[in-house]
Design an enzyme around this catalytic site. Structure first.
Site, PDB file in Angstrom:
ATOM      1  N   HIS A 198     -21.101 -44.844 -37.015  1.00  0.00           N
ATOM      2  CA  HIS A 198     -19.684 -45.021 -37.325  1.00  0.00           C
ATOM      3  C   HIS A 198     -18.792 -44.466 -36.204  1.00  0.00           C
ATOM      4  CE1 HIS A 198     -16.731 -45.800 -40.562  1.00  0.00           C
ATOM      5  NE2 HIS A 198     -15.988 -45.070 -39.773  1.00  0.00           N
ATOM      6  N   HIS A 249     -13.925 -50.598 -44.652  1.00  0.00           N
ATOM      7  CA  HIS A 249     -14.313 -49.545 -45.585  1.00  0.00           C
ATOM      8  C   HIS A 249     -15.202 -50.154 -46.667  1.00  0.00           C
ATOM      9  CE1 HIS A 249     -12.927 -45.405 -47.135  1.00  0.00           C
ATOM     10  NE2 HIS A 249     -13.499 -45.263 -45.976  1.00  0.00           N
TER      11      HIS A 249
END
Lengths: 259, 800, 154
Positions: free
Chosen positions: B63, B134
């Protein structure tokens, strides 16, 4: 001539303050966005302004119910001076969350009484509704009681954006505000006739979109005139004088009234 | 050391034990990476603390570091032309970023280095844009997941340079099919409808409370996203150019502002790189509080304008570990963890350091401004606490109650991650033209309604109207458009006119997007070129200059350890380069979300790859923007661009179970045509313009008609095609580079002159009779449908 | 003392959450539920007096025009009884409860300086053919996400 000064009260979750400031400024007023903490710390500050505006948004997240926490805070900590402001006849406007706050603290429809006698509850659709609506401007013998709506055409359009905009009052109160012509705007169709969802976005009693006090200086409404000060902001880009939107006239009226 | 801190035995572990340790503590570090950590600590002659190990895991997470896109890839391609092998040592730098560098646009202010991309707005201001994903949190807790998604990307905009003021949000979702049977939903997962409703509510409640209008987006439904929805959130903001850069200096103080730290979202960053399964780590869920973030926004912009700080960034994935680490990368930093304000007692130092609690920003403050900045935040009830200072030793030093709990070199942390090498393959599958598709007038009329009411074409008003898309008063081209208040169609793009921020400006910002995973199921290269073209086309439709556009990429892909999945990603990245160079449109920022897979009952499902392209550009004169609804009867209707037999991946093909060729982009033709269309629109020759995309010409012309409450008469024989095509193919092919345009008769000559040399045809007229008539003498077919009926099909119930 | 304040609509007013919930219940395939009544519930853990709890309920938590409130109090949570045919949904401990933070602030604005802990929850009362299985399905399928919330049915 001295510039007219408008105060825009803000707190955590206020969010229509910049466009409201622009609206006042384009009409020649000076407008300041002031945090509630500053007003509480300096209780007389509010009285130094000519116009009081409570903008839209989600004050304190609209937690518990829309406008509830800020209406309590203002009433408990600034109540006397806000009432004084209203009774002095100076213009007050509450838009969307601002209307919810004025109604819940009781500054509308009867500032003399200053007790909650009406409310704005959940939309019948159970949803937040963002859309343009038609509004019928209530007039008696061609004139409005409310100082904020002079020269406004019989039917205008403005955007609404709320989840709790259903105007509710008990029968007696409703009767009284109707009799005294305190209803300023009603949701309607294109021609000004009665309508239903979605043109009436929330199912308000008597299709009420905005009301004023008996004197006509305190005005609360769910639609957003500050979002329609230019024709460019209208979905079909309609307006007056080629460039302006009818929302501008509402702010102009308050300033002209003070002049 | 401290009793709250454990020393983790790592130096004596063998390979299997290292893997075990990584798994047990959700570190998501590979064996190679674990060995690198071991090497570092062996050299330091000690074992790491849990704080140190967690910090490395966060900093090196997929990430935060994008290891796949920046790693080594050995790509092999098999086509009819033979085999080809290519090595990448950094896919991102050798494709997407490379195009931006080569284009070297003067109006790009800050690209690929800060929390968002920034381009010129006018001589004094820039505009910043960022889109984030997300996905994993939204699968588990749709409401909280999407809310913190939008909250996070807003903080990216607050954290770009010295902070931009957010002007608009965008959101794009991919969900499973809302009519999925309950029995088909895997155990432990939410039904797609519940996910969709929860996600929409989350974006609504956060975006509305922040006072930022959500103005543009898309929703794509496919059963492939049932267990793993995609949630893309974007924010655009405006920033004074002299505030567009940050600089941390040794001696500056570390200030954390906003929300308190709790156990929320522990392991969010590493979690986003693991496949979802029934036992997925629950503490990865974060809950947002928009009002706290709103207070931070209100106050920090005041502090910015008073020059009270030197740098700022947001706490996102990896929490303080990432935010403070990033700011202190070049200097070194020392933090006293016990000073961080907590929601409740009992957090261990490593939890404080990596918690992903929301609504936090980190500032670098010159010591002389210490008191001023605290006072400013306090005035509006915003919590602000100094927790450390930036040093000059290039080290990360963390203490807890006076004792050292972490001591690592910044170089190891930020540059020490070993580069993986992954194989990628792609094998060409032949796309064949389908047999000629013929149908009667009655069937075609019916098919038009089916296409309009298809879940991927029909109206999104149920979603859009729950978003306050007009707050701030600057949305002048709105997501839903029509000639009157109760009739509307879908806008191609949104235009924000920031008149309350930049006084007397005539300039505006356009936002649009392109996404079509349906094409990607067949060919990710064409999916990418089509998505980029669509985003540009959409912006051009409202009057944007294609030469002033920039784009963002957001890849959502499956597991890159599978060579064929990585191969399809390489193809897409290569397509990004080709398009960006060919169109001279730079990428300014991007993000990838990989490992979008879900395992249940031992079977692994991968999502259909999805590339979202978000376009942003500056419009010179807002008065010259136009909208998509037909304006008045008696005007001419043109179809600009060539219609090809490209039903592959189309909505029509999906409904009818057909195959076919996926729409291609002729980069050279497209680029010039876009420019010509811009010239025509900005010269005022065009009344309305709408692009042909999902559902083809038939859907687009219907939308223009019912949004404008006007009829239209179309002679389909005049539609320009490359080869002979049936009426069905003309109506539903989804060929790129096509616009439907409404022109007043007096502008005919001027318009045609502007488009000289391009493929276009005047194919009909707007009519006051509210019917859409499509005729083909060649096919002996005449279809007549009432506008109201088309509108009704389009406005079917979506999720309500 | 723990005070639980539940807010419900006065006679003659309906809460659209309640009416829309019925269609959602049908949507997930649960049959036989005739009506539902939704009530927000605020659990206040504090040494405030009953009178103060009433002020909080009337001045802050309910709307004077459309809503009324009921207060139950008990010394410890274990004394609590759940109403029949109802579902209650509460956040699990440790999960951020944003509304409760606002309520704490607003109680201070009323001039009540006592330390208060607040938790917010949701209560639904159903009429029609209910049973545990149906209520569980409604709770898990629509009302509670067990990842962050816990529910109780009766």
């Amino acid at each position: 001539m001295k510039k007219i000064k408008a105060i825009i009260i803000r707190t955590a979750g206020t969010n229509c303050d910049y466009e409201l400031k622009s609206a006042f400024e384009m009409c020649g007023a000076e407008a300041e966005r002031i945090h509630i903490n500053e007003l509480i710390a300096n209780k007389n500050k509010i009285l130094s302004y000519d116009i009081l505006a409570v903008p839209g948004g989600f004050s304190y997240g609209d937690d518990i119910a829309s406008g509830k926490i800020l209406s309590n805070e203002i009433k408990n900590k600034l109540g006397d001076n806000v009432k004084k402001f209203a009774l002095s006849g100076k213009p007050i406007i509450g838009i969307c969350n601002g209307f919810q706050i004025l109604a819940k603290m009781g500054l509308l429809p009867k500032p003399e009484k200053f007790e909650q006698i009406s409310t704005l509850s959940y939309n019948d659709s159970n949803k937040f509704e963002c859309r343009w609506v038609y509004l019928k401007t209530e007039k008696k013998q061609g004139d409005t009681k409310c100082i904020w709506t002079k020269e406004i055409p019989d039917v205008i359009s403005l955007p609404v954006a709320h989840g709790e905009g259903k105007f509710i009052a008990d029968e007696k109160v409703l009767k009284e505000i109707e009799e005294k012509s305190q209803v300023v705007f009603r949701y309607c169709d294109k021609d000004g006739s009665k309508t239903q969802y979605p043109e009436d976005p929330n199912g308000s009693m008597n299709a009420i979109a905005g009301i004023c006090n008996d004197k006509g200086n305190v005005f609360g409404l769910m639609p957003h005139p500050e979002r329609y000060v230019y024709a460019l902001q209208h979905p079909a880009r309609e307006g007056y004088d080629g460039v302006y939107g009818w929302g501008k006239q509402i702010f102009q009226n308050a300033i002209d009234f003070l002049k | 050391m401290n009793s709250n801190v454990n020393i983790v035995e790592i130096n004596s572990l063998n390979d299997n034990q290292l893997i075990e340790l990584s798994k047990k503590n959700t570190l998501s570090l590979s064996l190679v990476e674990m060995k690198e950590v071991q090497k570092y600590f062996k050299a330091a002659k000690r074992n790491p603390t849990d704080v140190e190990l967690e910090t490395v895991a966060q900093t090196w997470s997929e990430h935060c570091k994008h290891k796949t896109l920046t790693g080594n890839i050995e790509y092999a391609e098999e086509t009819s032309k033979g085999k080809k092998v290519k090595k990448y040592s950094n896919l991102l730098k050798e494709t997407i970023f490379k195009a931006t560098v080569e284009l070297n646009k003067k109006w790009c202010i800050s690209v690929f280095k800060d929390n968002a991309g920034v381009i010129d707005f006018d001589s004094k201001n820039g505009v910043a844009f960022k889109v984030e994903t997300h996905n994993h949190p939204s699968a588990l807790e749709p409401y909280g997941g999407s809310a913190t998604g939008i909250g996070g990307v807003i903080r990216d905009i607050l954290g770009v340079g010295l902070g931009a003021k957010p002007l608009a949000n965008t959101d794009v979702f991919c969900f499973g099919l809302p009519d999925t049977k309950y029995s088909e939903v895997p155990e432990g997962m939410h039904h797609p409808k519940r996910i969709a409703k929860g996600v929409v509510s989350g974006v609504r409640d956060y975006g509305n409370r922040m006072g930022i209008p959500t103005v543009n987006g898309a929703v794509f439904f496919d059963k492939g996203y049932m267990a793993n929805p995609l949630v893309y959130c974007g924010t655009m903001g405006i920033i004074p150019k002299n505030k567009a850069f940050k600089e941390v200096k040794s001696g500056d103080l570390v200030l954390v502002v906003g929300g308190r730290t709790g156990r929320d979202g522990i392991h969010g960053a590493t979690f986003s790189s693991v496949e979802l399964d029934k036992e997925s780590d629950v503490s990865a869920v974060q809950i947002g509080n928009p009002i706290v973030e709103k207070k931070v926004l209100d106050t920090m912009l005041k502090a910015r304008d008073l020059n009270l700080y030197r740098a700022v960034t947001d706490c996102g994935a990896g929490g303080l570990s990432s935010a403070v680490g990033e700011l202190g990368e070049k200097t070194g930093v020392e933090v006293q963890l016990e000073k961080v304000p907590l929601k409740y007692k009992g957090l261990k130092p490593w939890e404080i350091w990596i918690s992903e609690a929301q609504e936090r920003m980190v500032f670098a403050v010159q010591p002389k401004n210490k008191h001023k900045i605290l006072k400013l935040f306090k005035q509006e009830n915003v919590e602000a606490t100094f927790i450390g200072k930036f040093t000059n030793d290039n080290k990360l030093t963390l203490t807890y109650n006076g004792k050292k709990v972490a001591d690592m070199s910044m170089e190891f942390l930020h540059d020490g991650v070993p580069k993986p090498t992954r194989p990628a393959v792609w094998k060409e599958t032949k796309q064949l033209k389908q047999k000629p598709v013929k149908a009667s007038a009655k069937v075609l009329a019916d098919d038009m309604k089916k296409v309009l009411s298809d879940i991927n074409v029909c109206s999104r008003d149920w979603i859009i109207r729950q978003y306050d898309h007009e707050v701030q008063g600057q949305t002048v081209v709105k997501p839903l458009l029509g000639n009157s208040i109760h009739n509307f169609g879908p806008s191609d793009a949104a235009v924000i006119w920031p008149y309350t921020v930049v006084k007397n400006t005539k300039k505006a910002v356009v936002l649009s997007n392109g996404l079509n995973p349906e094409y990607g199921k067949i060919d990710t290269y064409k999916m990418t070129t089509s998505a980029i073209e669509e985003s540009v086309r959409n912006a051009v439709c409202v009057g944007a200059n294609p030469e002033m556009l920039s784009v963002l990429d957001n890849f959502c892909w499956g597991n890159p350890n599978k060579p064929e999945i990585l191969g399809s990603l390489v193809r897409a990245a290569q397509a990004c380069y080709d398009m960006s160079k060919g169109f001279e449109i730079p990428f300014i920022s991007g993000k990838d979300s990989l490992y979008n897979e879900y395992t249940i009952d031992g079977r692994t499902y991968s999502i259909p790859p999805a590339l979202l392209i978000s376009a942003m550009g500056v419009i010179e004169d807002v008065d010259k923007t136009i909208t998509m609804n037909f304006k008045s009867a008696g005007n001419y209707i043109y179809l600009v661009g060539l219609t090809k037999n490209e039903l592959g991946g189309s909505v029509y093909a999906k409904i009818k179970g057909l195959k076919g060729i996926v729409p291609d982009v002729d980069i050279k033709v497209s680029r010039k045509l876009m420019k010509a269309m811009y010239d025509a629109i900005s010269s005022g020759f065009v009344e309305a313009c709408h692009d042909c995309s999902e559902g083809g010409f038939a859907a687009a012309v219907s939308e223009m008609a019912f949004a404008g409450e006007l009829g239209a008469k179309i002679n389909a024989d005049l539609i320009k095609t490359d080869f002979q095509m049936t009426l069905t193919e003309k109506l539903f092919s989804e060929s790129n580079t096509r616009f439907i345009v409404e022109i007043m008769p007096e502008n005919k000559e001027k318009f045609e002159k502007t488009l000289k040399g391009f493929v276009f045809a005047q194919i009909g007229t707007t009519e006051s009779e509210q019917s859409l008539v499509i005729e083909s003498k060649k096919s002996k077919i005449s279809i007549k449908t009432k506008i109201k009926d088309l509108q009704k099909s389009w406005q079917r119930q979506l999720l309500g | 003392m723990i005070f639980e304040i539940a807010i419900k609509m006065k006679k003659g007013f309906s809460n659209p959450h309640s009416t829309h919930l019925i269609s959602d219940i049908k949507g997930i395939g649960v049959k036989g539920i005739k009506s539902s009544e939704y009530m927000p519930v605020y659990r206040i853990d504090s040494d405030i007096t009953k009178k103060q709890a009433e002020i909080i309920a009337s001045e802050l938590l309910s709307d004077k025009i459309t809503e009324e409130f009921s207060i139950v109090s008990y010394n410890s949570l274990s004394d609590k009884k759940i109403e029949k045919n109802s579902i209650e949904v509460w956040f699990k401990s440790g999960v951020t409860d944003t509304v409760s933070e606002s309520v704490v602030k607003a109680i201070k604005d009323l001039g009540i300086e006592n330390e208060v802990k607040v938790k917010t929850g949701h209560k639904y009362i159903f009429k029609g053919e209910t049973d545990d299985k149906k209520l569980t399905k409604i709770a898990t399928g629509l009302l509670a996400n067990t990842l962050i919330q816990e529910y109780k049915i009766k």
